[in-house]
Enzyme design. Structure first.
Site, PDB file in Angstrom:
ATOM      1  N   ARG A  59       0.836  -1.207   0.000  1.00  0.00           N
ATOM      2  CA  ARG A  59       0.000   0.000   0.000  1.00  0.00           C
ATOM      3  C   ARG A  59       0.869   1.255   0.000  1.00  0.00           C
ATOM      4  NH1 ARG A  59      -3.161   2.450   4.664  1.00  0.00           N
ATOM      5  NH2 ARG A  59      -4.771   3.734   3.678  1.00  0.00           N
ATOM      6  N   ASP A 118       2.740   6.040  -2.746  1.00  0.00           N
ATOM      7  CA  ASP A 118       3.879   6.841  -3.186  1.00  0.00           C
ATOM      8  C   ASP A 118       3.758   7.175  -4.671  1.00  0.00           C
ATOM      9  OD1 ASP A 118       6.434   8.116  -3.061  1.00  0.00           O
ATOM     10  OD2 ASP A 118       7.361   6.295  -3.851  1.00  0.00           O
ATOM     11  N   ASP A 141       8.713   8.332  -6.166  1.00  0.00           N
ATOM     12  CA  ASP A 141       9.877   9.136  -5.771  1.00  0.00           C
ATOM     13  C   ASP A 141      10.189   9.066  -4.280  1.00  0.00           C
ATOM     14  OD1 ASP A 141       7.729  10.568  -4.765  1.00  0.00           O
ATOM     15  OD2 ASP A 141       8.475  12.524  -5.421  1.00  0.00           O
ATOM     16  N   GLU A 182       3.279  13.964   3.133  1.00  0.00           N
ATOM     17  CA  GLU A 182       2.274  13.021   2.639  1.00  0.00           C
ATOM     18  C   GLU A 182       1.881  11.986   3.685  1.00  0.00           C
ATOM     19  OE1 GLU A 182       3.397  11.105  -1.052  1.00  0.00           O
ATOM     20  OE2 GLU A 182       4.260  12.974  -1.794  1.00  0.00           O
ATOM     21  N   ASN A 240      -3.167   8.588   4.476  1.00  0.00           N
ATOM     22  CA  ASN A 240      -1.925   7.883   4.784  1.00  0.00           C
ATOM     23  C   ASN A 240      -1.645   7.678   6.272  1.00  0.00           C
ATOM     24  OD1 ASN A 240      -1.284   7.588   2.095  1.00  0.00           O
ATOM     25  ND2 ASN A 240       0.051   9.373   2.008  1.00  0.00           N
ATOM     26  N   PRO A 242      -7.240   7.620  -4.752  1.00  0.00           N
ATOM     27  CA  PRO A 242      -8.585   7.027  -4.773  1.00  0.00           C
ATOM     28  C   PRO A 242      -8.971   6.519  -3.384  1.00  0.00           C
ATOM     29  CG  PRO A 242      -7.194   6.133  -6.526  1.00  0.00           C
ATOM     30  CD  PRO A 242      -6.294   6.906  -5.619  1.00  0.00           C
ATOM     31  N   HIS A 244      -5.778  -5.753  -2.856  1.00  0.00           N
ATOM     32  CA  HIS A 244      -6.614  -5.819  -1.654  1.00  0.00           C
ATOM     33  C   HIS A 244      -6.768  -7.250  -1.147  1.00  0.00           C
ATOM     34  CE1 HIS A 244      -8.818  -1.675  -2.141  1.00  0.00           C
ATOM     35  NE2 HIS A 244      -7.534  -1.575  -1.843  1.00  0.00           N
TER      36      HIS A 244
END
Length: 322
Positions: free
Chosen positions: A65, A70, A77, A91, A97, A164, A194
């Site tokens: 994940r 990323d 990156d 992030e 996240n 998403p 998933h």
């Protein structure tokens, strides 16, 4: 089920073919960049992943994940690995996240590589390799990772809003993938990731405990919905409560697609794959053939891993070079 040798052979063929078709940042990637400068690079990453997985069965899903999140923000990156600073929220602290974990695995691999070959292997490459190893060590396919990514110097929590979400519709998912040069087939295939991992109740609560103006999501099997309500009672506040994303959430297999066909897809974004004839057909193919899924997953991971990245090799994956 395909043999390990057969799956690897297919992955090698896919890798060779993609050298010809991948565009953008993938043109700078190589199959043998570290062969002379750091020949033990892949072994060091694999060792770090293997050691962590032996102690924590959730590590594999976390690494897969993390790589996805990323690549989908600024390209592959390593920007998801950067810590927030006094002036910038990174992030990893953005809403989608905050549940990411297993960053320490990347730290451990980076420390080992800096001891072996300082300043050579990027954090972005380490993450791409770790995601591949996490899948393979969970019983899934392997593939040859193209290397040579550079680490980014920018990481902004606000940009994670483009990821998403668990309630995304088919059109929203399709647009997110197409905007990154990935196909609708890649969407179906990468959603198969998933098969590993866990979702908190908040990600699917509205499907099993609708408000008074709505009914329970009719796409859910009644017995499956009942089991989810037992795991996630109404007004649940337990942070650890939730459900595995499929019934074999520590094994990489095609159970995800088979459950989806039986009305047991956990997230609304999973169920969205059944709302279009073309994506329904791919779901049916991968539910029927784990071998076909494994081949397609290796190819789609190579495509995603070729998205443009950064411009340096960090000495520490948590902060930019000074």
């Amino acid at each position: 089920m395909a043999s390990a040798a057969g799956i690897m052979e297919a992955a090698l063929l896919v890798a060779a073919a993609l050298l010809l078709v991948l565009g953008g940042g993938a043109e700078a990637l190589s199959l043998d960049l570290y062969e002379e400068r750091c020949p033990e690079a892949e072994a060091a990453v694999t060792a770090a992943v293997r050691q962590a997985m032996a102690k924590d069965r959730t590590v594999a899903a976390g690494l897969l994940r993390m790589h996805f999140h990323d690549c989908f923000v600024r390209g592959c990156d390593g920007s998801v690995l950067l810590d927030s600073t006094a002036s910038v929220t990174a992030e990893k602290d953005g809403p989608p996240n905050v549940s990411l974990h297993a960053f320490y695995v990347i730290d451990n691999a980076k420390a080992a590589l800096e001891a072996l070959c300082p300043g050579v292997v990027s954090c972005a490459d380490i993450l791409a390799l770790a995601a591949r190893d996490a899948v393979a060590l969970s019983g899934g396919p392997s593939w040859v990772v193209h290397v040579g990514r550079r680490d980014g110097r920018v990481s902004l929590a606000a940009e994670t809003s483009t990821l998403p979400g668990p309630r995304a519709s088919f059109e929203q998912l399709k647009q997110a993938f197409h905007a990154r040069g990935l196909s609708t087939k890649d969407l179906v295939v990468l959603s198969g990731g998933h098969t590993l991992g866990f979702a908190h109740c908040s990600s699917f609560q509205d499907r099993i405990h609708p408000d008074k103006a709505q009914q329970q999501d009719p796409s859910l099997s009644p017995s499956f919905a009942a089991s989810l309500r037992r795991a996630c009672p109404a007004n649940n506040t337990a942070r650890a409560a939730g459900s595995g994303l499929d019934a074999t959430s520590a094994a990489f297999d095609n159970t995800y697609y088979r459950m989806l066909q039986g009305g047991r897809g956990l997230l609304a974004s999973d169920e969205a794959l059944l709302t279009h004839p073309k994506t329904r057909a791919w779901v049916a193919l991968y539910a029927a053939s784990q071998e076909a899924f494994f081949r397609a997953f290796a190819k789609s991971m190579l495509r995603m891993g070729g998205l443009n990245g950064g411009d340096e090799v960090r000495a520490n994956c948590r902060r930019v070079n000074q």
